[in-house]
Design a protein around this motif. Structure first.
Motif, PDB file in Angstrom:
ATOM      1  N   ASN A  38       0.724  -8.195  15.337  1.00 58.01           N
ATOM      2  CA  ASN A  38       1.704  -7.302  14.700  1.00 58.01           C
ATOM      3  C   ASN A  38       2.421  -7.911  13.497  1.00 58.01           C
ATOM      4  O   ASN A  38       3.532  -7.530  13.162  1.00 58.01           O
ATOM      5  CB  ASN A  38       2.739  -6.806  15.722  1.00 58.01           C
ATOM      6  N   ILE A  39       1.779  -8.875  12.843  1.00 61.20           N
ATOM      7  CA  ILE A  39       2.314  -9.420  11.597  1.00 61.20           C
ATOM      8  C   ILE A  39       1.549  -8.746  10.471  1.00 61.20           C
ATOM      9  O   ILE A  39       0.323  -8.822  10.421  1.00 61.20           O
ATOM     10  CB  ILE A  39       2.168 -10.956  11.550  1.00 61.20           C
ATOM     11  N   PRO A  40       2.259  -8.050   9.559  1.00 59.09           N
ATOM     12  CA  PRO A  40       1.585  -7.165   8.614  1.00 59.09           C
ATOM     13  C   PRO A  40       0.624  -7.818   7.614  1.00 59.09           C
ATOM     14  O   PRO A  40      -0.434  -7.289   7.349  1.00 59.09           O
ATOM     15  CB  PRO A  40       2.732  -6.465   7.888  1.00 59.09           C
ATOM     16  N   GLY A  41       0.963  -8.952   7.035  1.00 62.44           N
ATOM     17  CA  GLY A  41       0.088  -9.548   6.029  1.00 62.44           C
ATOM     18  C   GLY A  41      -0.005  -8.695   4.787  1.00 62.44           C
ATOM     19  O   GLY A  41       0.847  -7.862   4.509  1.00 62.44           O
ATOM     20  N   VAL A  42      -1.076  -8.892   4.025  1.00 63.45           N
ATOM     21  CA  VAL A  42      -1.317  -8.122   2.802  1.00 63.45           C
ATOM     22  C   VAL A  42      -2.477  -7.169   3.082  1.00 63.45           C
ATOM     23  O   VAL A  42      -3.584  -7.627   3.364  1.00 63.45           O
ATOM     24  CB  VAL A  42      -1.647  -9.050   1.608  1.00 63.45           C
ATOM     25  N   PRO A  43      -2.237  -5.861   3.013  1.00 64.22           N
ATOM     26  CA  PRO A  43      -3.313  -4.904   3.269  1.00 64.22           C
ATOM     27  C   PRO A  43      -4.510  -5.151   2.348  1.00 64.22           C
ATOM     28  O   PRO A  43      -4.347  -5.401   1.157  1.00 64.22           O
ATOM     29  CB  PRO A  43      -2.674  -3.548   2.971  1.00 64.22           C
ATOM     30  N   SER A 101      -8.961 -14.614  -8.824  1.00 66.25           N
ATOM     31  CA  SER A 101     -10.043 -13.802  -9.373  1.00 66.25           C
ATOM     32  C   SER A 101     -10.088 -12.462  -8.647  1.00 66.25           C
ATOM     33  O   SER A 101      -9.830 -12.386  -7.446  1.00 66.25           O
ATOM     34  CB  SER A 101     -11.381 -14.532  -9.238  1.00 66.25           C
ATOM     35  N   GLY A 102     -10.383 -11.426  -9.388  1.00 63.80           N
ATOM     36  CA  GLY A 102     -10.468 -10.094  -8.817  1.00 63.80           C
ATOM     37  C   GLY A 102      -9.232  -9.278  -9.108  1.00 63.80           C
ATOM     38  O   GLY A 102      -8.137  -9.599  -8.659  1.00 63.80           O
ATOM     39  N   LYS A 103      -9.419  -8.196  -9.878  1.00 63.27           N
ATOM     40  CA  LYS A 103      -8.309  -7.355 -10.301  1.00 63.27           C
ATOM     41  C   LYS A 103      -7.597  -6.699  -9.108  1.00 63.27           C
ATOM     42  O   LYS A 103      -6.367  -6.715  -9.030  1.00 63.27           O
ATOM     43  CB  LYS A 103      -8.833  -6.280 -11.256  1.00 63.27           C
ATOM     44  N   LYS A 104      -8.377  -6.132  -8.166  1.00 61.04           N
ATOM     45  CA  LYS A 104      -7.766  -5.453  -7.012  1.00 61.04           C
ATOM     46  C   LYS A 104      -6.991  -6.428  -6.134  1.00 61.04           C
ATOM     47  O   LYS A 104      -5.920  -6.099  -5.628  1.00 61.04           O
ATOM     48  CB  LYS A 104      -8.835  -4.738  -6.184  1.00 61.04           C
ATOM     49  N   LEU A 105      -7.540  -7.628  -5.951  1.00 64.86           N
ATOM     50  CA  LEU A 105      -6.863  -8.638  -5.141  1.00 64.86           C
ATOM     51  C   LEU A 105      -5.534  -9.025  -5.788  1.00 64.86           C
ATOM     52  O   LEU A 105      -4.508  -9.126  -5.115  1.00 64.86           O
ATOM     53  CB  LEU A 105      -7.758  -9.864  -4.950  1.00 64.86           C
ATOM     54  N   LYS A 106      -5.546  -9.222  -7.110  1.00 68.92           N
ATOM     55  CA  LYS A 106      -4.302  -9.545  -7.826  1.00 68.92           C
ATOM     56  C   LYS A 106      -3.267  -8.436  -7.630  1.00 68.92           C
ATOM     57  O   LYS A 106      -2.093  -8.710  -7.382  1.00 68.92           O
ATOM     58  CB  LYS A 106      -4.578  -9.701  -9.321  1.00 68.92           C
ATOM     59  N   GLU A 107      -3.721  -7.179  -7.758  1.00 61.03           N
ATOM     60  CA  GLU A 107      -2.815  -6.039  -7.604  1.00 61.03           C
ATOM     61  C   GLU A 107      -2.210  -5.999  -6.198  1.00 61.03           C
ATOM     62  O   GLU A 107      -1.015  -5.762  -6.041  1.00 61.03           O
ATOM     63  CB  GLU A 107      -3.554  -4.728  -7.903  1.00 61.03           C
ATOM     64  N   LYS A 108      -3.054  -6.231  -5.189  1.00 63.18           N
ATOM     65  CA  LYS A 108      -2.572  -6.225  -3.800  1.00 63.18           C
ATOM     66  C   LYS A 108      -1.550  -7.329  -3.589  1.00 63.18           C
ATOM     67  O   LYS A 108      -0.511  -7.119  -2.958  1.00 63.18           O
ATOM     68  CB  LYS A 108      -3.732  -6.411  -2.817  1.00 63.18           C
ATOM     69  N   LEU A 109      -1.833  -8.517  -4.092  1.00 63.72           N
ATOM     70  CA  LEU A 109      -0.912  -9.650  -3.923  1.00 63.72           C
ATOM     71  C   LEU A 109       0.420  -9.377  -4.623  1.00 63.72           C
ATOM     72  O   LEU A 109       1.483  -9.702  -4.092  1.00 63.72           O
ATOM     73  CB  LEU A 109      -1.545 -10.939  -4.440  1.00 63.72           C
ATOM     74  N   GLU A 110       0.350  -8.782  -5.790  1.00 59.32           N
ATOM     75  CA  GLU A 110       1.568  -8.464  -6.538  1.00 59.32           C
ATOM     76  C   GLU A 110       2.373  -7.387  -5.807  1.00 59.32           C
ATOM     77  O   GLU A 110       3.582  -7.511  -5.619  1.00 59.32           O
ATOM     78  CB  GLU A 110       1.217  -7.997  -7.954  1.00 59.32           C
ATOM     79  N   GLU A 111       1.678  -6.348  -5.349  1.00 63.20           N
ATOM     80  CA  GLU A 111       2.344  -5.230  -4.697  1.00 63.20           C
ATOM     81  C   GLU A 111       2.980  -5.628  -3.358  1.00 63.20           C
ATOM     82  O   GLU A 111       4.058  -5.154  -3.009  1.00 63.20           O
ATOM     83  CB  GLU A 111       1.334  -4.100  -4.453  1.00 63.20           C
ATOM     84  N   TYR A 112       2.299  -6.511  -2.620  1.00 63.84           N
ATOM     85  CA  TYR A 112       2.766  -6.881  -1.284  1.00 63.84           C
ATOM     86  C   TYR A 112       3.304  -8.306  -1.215  1.00 63.84           C
ATOM     87  O   TYR A 112       3.272  -8.939  -0.172  1.00 63.84           O
ATOM     88  CB  TYR A 112       1.638  -6.677  -0.261  1.00 63.84           C
TER      89      TYR A 112
END
Length: 128
Positions: free
Chosen positions: A2-7, A35-46
């Protein structure tokens, strides 16, 4: 856990990133190097969620616990309270072990329990 992490970031990717950046904080400070645009976005968002997840998963080893070994001496159990709880929860087998149905005493059923008193609390007792 139950630890959310980064989706969207699974265990393999998380391990790879931690090996590369050595900590969640360094990773989040260096998102532009990922590396990876989507991964960067996820890390930034979460970002905040990632930091909260690390805090939730971190075991505090310096918690202020003031316990003396003599405070931990086994004093027995409150039979009435245990019987009431076992009855409430329907633990019939455990009630029988306490002699509730057979007339035996708890001491007869628990003679083989080994109780030791520690002279001092050491770190290896708290960490497995």
């Amino acid at each position: 856990d139950n630890i959310p992490g980064v989706p969207g970031v699974g265990e393999k990717t998380a391990i790879k990133l931690l090996k590369q950046f050595h900590s969640v904080e360094k990773l989040l400070d260096s998102i532009d190097e990922v590396s990876g645009k989507k991964l960067k976005e996820k890390l930034e968002e979460y970002k905040e969620q990632a930091l909260m997840s690390k805090e939730l998963a971190t075991i505090m080893t310096n918690a202020p616990i003031e316990v003396k070994p003599e405070d931990l001496d086994y004093q027995g159990f409150d039979r009435e309270q245990v019987v009431a709880i076992f009855k409430d929860l329907g633990f019939n087998t455990l009630l029988e072990r306490l002699g509730e149905e057979s007339g035996e005493t708890a001491e007869e059923n628990f003679e083989d329990i080994n109780v030791e008193t520690a002279e001092e609390i050491t770190e290896d007792m708290l960490v497995s």
